[in-house]
Design a protein around this motif. Structure first.
Motif, PDB file in Angstrom:
ATOM      1  N   ILE A 249      13.559   4.977   7.794  1.00 37.64           N
ATOM      2  CA  ILE A 249      12.449   4.256   7.176  1.00 37.64           C
ATOM      3  C   ILE A 249      11.225   4.239   8.090  1.00 37.64           C
ATOM      4  O   ILE A 249      10.104   4.497   7.655  1.00 37.64           O
ATOM      5  CB  ILE A 249      12.870   2.824   6.802  1.00 37.64           C
ATOM      6  CG1 ILE A 249      13.879   2.849   5.650  1.00 37.64           C
ATOM      7  CG2 ILE A 249      11.646   2.008   6.385  1.00 37.64           C
ATOM      8  CD1 ILE A 249      14.366   1.483   5.231  1.00 37.64           C
ATOM      9  N   GLU A 250      11.452   3.944   9.361  1.00 36.30           N
ATOM     10  CA  GLU A 250      10.333   3.911  10.297  1.00 36.30           C
ATOM     11  C   GLU A 250       9.706   5.294  10.429  1.00 36.30           C
ATOM     12  O   GLU A 250       8.474   5.416  10.534  1.00 36.30           O
ATOM     13  CB  GLU A 250      10.800   3.406  11.664  1.00 36.30           C
ATOM     14  CG  GLU A 250       9.664   3.217  12.672  1.00 36.30           C
ATOM     15  CD  GLU A 250       8.621   2.239  12.198  1.00 36.30           C
ATOM     16  OE1 GLU A 250       7.426   2.492  12.445  1.00 36.30           O
ATOM     17  OE2 GLU A 250       8.982   1.231  11.562  1.00 36.30           O
ATOM     18  N   ARG A 251      10.510   6.333  10.378  1.00 30.85           N
ATOM     19  CA  ARG A 251       9.976   7.685  10.472  1.00 30.85           C
ATOM     20  C   ARG A 251       9.179   8.059   9.225  1.00 30.85           C
ATOM     21  O   ARG A 251       8.158   8.744   9.316  1.00 30.85           O
ATOM     22  CB  ARG A 251      11.105   8.692  10.688  1.00 30.85           C
ATOM     23  CG  ARG A 251      11.819   8.520  12.024  1.00 30.85           C
ATOM     24  CD  ARG A 251      12.841   9.620  12.244  1.00 30.85           C
ATOM     25  NE  ARG A 251      13.582   9.414  13.486  1.00 30.85           N
ATOM     26  CZ  ARG A 251      14.500  10.259  13.951  1.00 30.85           C
ATOM     27  NH1 ARG A 251      14.792  11.346  13.264  1.00 30.85           N
ATOM     28  NH2 ARG A 251      15.133  10.011  15.082  1.00 30.85           N
ATOM     29  N   TRP A 252       9.653   7.620   8.045  1.00 30.54           N
ATOM     30  CA  TRP A 252       8.877   7.855   6.827  1.00 30.54           C
ATOM     31  C   TRP A 252       7.500   7.223   6.974  1.00 30.54           C
ATOM     32  O   TRP A 252       6.484   7.824   6.644  1.00 30.54           O
ATOM     33  CB  TRP A 252       9.562   7.264   5.591  1.00 30.54           C
ATOM     34  CG  TRP A 252      10.958   7.714   5.273  1.00 30.54           C
ATOM     35  CD1 TRP A 252      12.006   6.907   4.953  1.00 30.54           C
ATOM     36  CD2 TRP A 252      11.476   9.050   5.199  1.00 30.54           C
ATOM     37  NE1 TRP A 252      13.132   7.654   4.711  1.00 30.54           N
ATOM     38  CE2 TRP A 252      12.827   8.969   4.851  1.00 30.54           C
ATOM     39  CE3 TRP A 252      10.914  10.306   5.412  1.00 30.54           C
ATOM     40  CZ2 TRP A 252      13.634  10.086   4.696  1.00 30.54           C
ATOM     41  CZ3 TRP A 252      11.714  11.423   5.271  1.00 30.54           C
ATOM     42  CH2 TRP A 252      13.057  11.316   4.916  1.00 30.54           C
ATOM     43  N   ARG A 253       7.486   5.996   7.454  1.00 29.13           N
ATOM     44  CA  ARG A 253       6.211   5.290   7.604  1.00 29.13           C
ATOM     45  C   ARG A 253       5.281   6.026   8.559  1.00 29.13           C
ATOM     46  O   ARG A 253       4.086   6.161   8.300  1.00 29.13           O
ATOM     47  CB  ARG A 253       6.455   3.862   8.100  1.00 29.13           C
ATOM     48  CG  ARG A 253       7.090   2.946   7.054  1.00 29.13           C
ATOM     49  CD  ARG A 253       7.024   1.498   7.483  1.00 29.13           C
ATOM     50  NE  ARG A 253       7.925   1.220   8.592  1.00 29.13           N
ATOM     51  CZ  ARG A 253       8.924   0.335   8.540  1.00 29.13           C
ATOM     52  NH1 ARG A 253       9.155  -0.352   7.445  1.00 29.13           N
ATOM     53  NH2 ARG A 253       9.694   0.132   9.591  1.00 29.13           N
ATOM     54  N   GLU A 254       5.824   6.492   9.663  1.00 27.68           N
ATOM     55  CA  GLU A 254       5.000   7.206  10.641  1.00 27.68           C
ATOM     56  C   GLU A 254       4.458   8.514  10.066  1.00 27.68           C
ATOM     57  O   GLU A 254       3.297   8.873  10.280  1.00 27.68           O
ATOM     58  CB  GLU A 254       5.820   7.484  11.901  1.00 27.68           C
ATOM     59  CG  GLU A 254       6.171   6.227  12.699  1.00 27.68           C
ATOM     60  CD  GLU A 254       7.060   6.543  13.890  1.00 27.68           C
ATOM     61  OE1 GLU A 254       7.389   7.733  14.087  1.00 27.68           O
ATOM     62  OE2 GLU A 254       7.437   5.601  14.606  1.00 27.68           O
ATOM     63  N   ALA A 255       5.300   9.224   9.331  1.00 21.74           N
ATOM     64  CA  ALA A 255       4.881  10.497   8.760  1.00 21.74           C
ATOM     65  C   ALA A 255       3.774  10.318   7.725  1.00 21.74           C
ATOM     66  O   ALA A 255       2.959  11.217   7.508  1.00 21.74           O
ATOM     67  CB  ALA A 255       6.076  11.203   8.126  1.00 21.74           C
ATOM     68  N   LEU A 256       3.750   9.155   7.088  1.00 22.66           N
ATOM     69  CA  LEU A 256       2.770   8.899   6.037  1.00 22.66           C
ATOM     70  C   LEU A 256       1.494   8.259   6.563  1.00 22.66           C
ATOM     71  O   LEU A 256       0.569   7.995   5.789  1.00 22.66           O
ATOM     72  CB  LEU A 256       3.392   7.991   4.971  1.00 22.66           C
ATOM     73  CG  LEU A 256       4.449   8.682   4.101  1.00 22.66           C
ATOM     74  CD1 LEU A 256       5.386   7.669   3.479  1.00 22.66           C
ATOM     75  CD2 LEU A 256       3.774   9.504   3.028  1.00 22.66           C
ATOM     76  N   THR A 257       1.447   8.024   7.846  1.00 17.75           N
ATOM     77  CA  THR A 257       0.249   7.443   8.432  1.00 17.75           C
ATOM     78  C   THR A 257      -0.754   8.550   8.746  1.00 17.75           C
ATOM     79  O   THR A 257      -0.534   9.379   9.628  1.00 17.75           O
ATOM     80  CB  THR A 257       0.592   6.668   9.722  1.00 17.75           C
ATOM     81  OG1 THR A 257       1.530   5.633   9.405  1.00 17.75           O
ATOM     82  CG2 THR A 257      -0.651   6.043  10.319  1.00 17.75           C
ATOM     83  N   VAL A 258      -1.826   8.584   7.973  1.00 19.87           N
ATOM     84  CA  VAL A 258      -2.884   9.569   8.174  1.00 19.87           C
ATOM     85  C   VAL A 258      -4.220   8.845   8.191  1.00 19.87           C
ATOM     86  O   VAL A 258      -4.380   7.804   7.561  1.00 19.87           O
ATOM     87  CB  VAL A 258      -2.882  10.654   7.073  1.00 19.87           C
ATOM     88  CG1 VAL A 258      -1.663  11.540   7.177  1.00 19.87           C
ATOM     89  CG2 VAL A 258      -2.944  10.018   5.691  1.00 19.87           C
ATOM     90  N   PRO A 259      -5.197   9.374   8.932  1.00 14.85           N
ATOM     91  CA  PRO A 259      -6.503   8.711   9.013  1.00 14.85           C
ATOM     92  C   PRO A 259      -7.161   8.578   7.635  1.00 14.85           C
ATOM     93  O   PRO A 259      -7.016   9.447   6.771  1.00 14.85           O
ATOM     94  CB  PRO A 259      -7.321   9.650   9.909  1.00 14.85           C
ATOM     95  CG  PRO A 259      -6.306  10.425  10.685  1.00 14.85           C
ATOM     96  CD  PRO A 259      -5.138  10.586   9.767  1.00 14.85           C
ATOM     97  N   HIS A 260      -7.839   7.461   7.448  1.00 16.21           N
ATOM     98  CA  HIS A 260      -8.649   7.211   6.254  1.00 16.21           C
ATOM     99  C   HIS A 260      -7.831   6.983   4.988  1.00 16.21           C
ATOM    100  O   HIS A 260      -8.354   7.126   3.883  1.00 16.21           O
ATOM    101  CB  HIS A 260      -9.650   8.360   6.034  1.00 16.21           C
ATOM    102  CG  HIS A 260     -10.406   8.755   7.263  1.00 16.21           C
ATOM    103  ND1 HIS A 260     -11.235   7.878   7.939  1.00 16.21           N
ATOM    104  CD2 HIS A 260     -10.450   9.928   7.951  1.00 16.21           C
ATOM    105  CE1 HIS A 260     -11.761   8.496   8.985  1.00 16.21           C
ATOM    106  NE2 HIS A 260     -11.298   9.731   9.031  1.00 16.21           N
ATOM    107  N   PHE A 261      -6.545   6.648   5.147  1.00 20.32           N
ATOM    108  CA  PHE A 261      -5.718   6.322   3.992  1.00 20.32           C
ATOM    109  C   PHE A 261      -5.019   4.981   4.222  1.00 20.32           C
ATOM    110  O   PHE A 261      -4.531   4.707   5.320  1.00 20.32           O
ATOM    111  CB  PHE A 261      -4.641   7.393   3.752  1.00 20.32           C
ATOM    112  CG  PHE A 261      -5.124   8.593   3.004  1.00 20.32           C
ATOM    113  CD1 PHE A 261      -4.895   8.730   1.646  1.00 20.32           C
ATOM    114  CD2 PHE A 261      -5.821   9.601   3.653  1.00 20.32           C
ATOM    115  CE1 PHE A 261      -5.337   9.845   0.953  1.00 20.32           C
ATOM    116  CE2 PHE A 261      -6.274  10.715   2.985  1.00 20.32           C
ATOM    117  CZ  PHE A 261      -6.037  10.836   1.629  1.00 20.32           C
TER     118      PHE A 261
END
Length: 227
Positions: free
Chosen positions: A73-85
């Motif tokens: 779950i934590e890895r999903w969150r990190e992978a989905l963290t992109v600038p300006h979103f």
């Protein structure tokens, strides 16, 4: 288990930029963690100039991840963290009252168009009353009878998995084979003669079990990345 992530650009972004961020950056990161299934939906369909539905104007990306393990779950969150979103995330329980037979390749756009509804229950109802109205009345007596649905997915929100995620009780994916089946009210509401009575019927029941001030509707194109 199924997880749904909703990505909203902080500023207006055209579809080419949106797709580049999703397919060139986010999807490869997610595939590194070997999810059982992965699906992307985004606001690619052209929004009708005049709509009988309250479609949101701002772009949205919905990413669905299926994985039996909670370790990532934590890895999903990190992978989905992109600038300006801005990213919201939810653990959901999925049920599919009507499903299509997939006969196209992963990575190709699925036929038709998806009407996405993000919803919260009517605050006057208990959670049990809300679920009964949704599952026992709205699904079989309204959605399945009135709308020309080819695929119908109900996602009951169990919990938010990202801090600050807006409160949601349900995420509904209603898919029709043709864009006009959703954008043409006569098609979406059962034909020319039945359209007005069915619109009233749908509206009255939606008002009964939903908080209409919190409902969000989007038109999406669906992509199975791994099915």
């Amino acid at each position: 288990m199924k997880y749904i992530f909703l990505l909203r650009p902080v500023e207006q972004a055209d579809i080419a930029i949106l797709k580049a961020v999703v397919f060139d950056q986010i999807v490869p990161r997610l595939l590194q963690f070997n999810p059982e299934k992965l699906k992307v939906d985004l606001t690619e369909p052209k929004r009708p100039v005049i709509s009988f539905l309250p479609l949101r104007r701002k772009p949205l990306v919905m990413i669905s991840v299926w994985d039996a393990s909670t370790d990532y779950i934590e890895r999903w969150r990190e992978a989905l963290t992109v600038p300006h979103f801005k990213v919201a995330g939810y653990k959901v329980t999925e049920s599919v009252p009507r499903s299509y037979t997939k006969d196209w390749k992963d990575g190709e756009a699925s036929p038709g168009v998806v009407m996405l509804t993000l919803m919260r229950k009517n605050p006057r109802l208990s959670y049990e009353q809300f679920m009964k109205e949704w599952f026992e009345h709205h699904t079989p007596n309204i959605a399945m009878k009135v709308h020309p649905l080819w695929n119908y997915i109900r996602n009951v929100v169990d919990s938010a998995i990202i801090d600050g995620s807006p409160t949601l009780d349900g995420i509904v994916e209603e898919q029709c084979r043709r864009r006009c089946d959703v954008t043409n009210p006569a098609c979406y509401f059962g034909g020319t003669l039945s359209m007005i009575p069915n619109m009233i019927k749908v509206g009255m029941h939606a008002k009964k079990f939903l908080d209409l001030s919190a409902v969000e509707n989007y038109l999406l194109t669906e992509y199975h990345i791994r099915s």
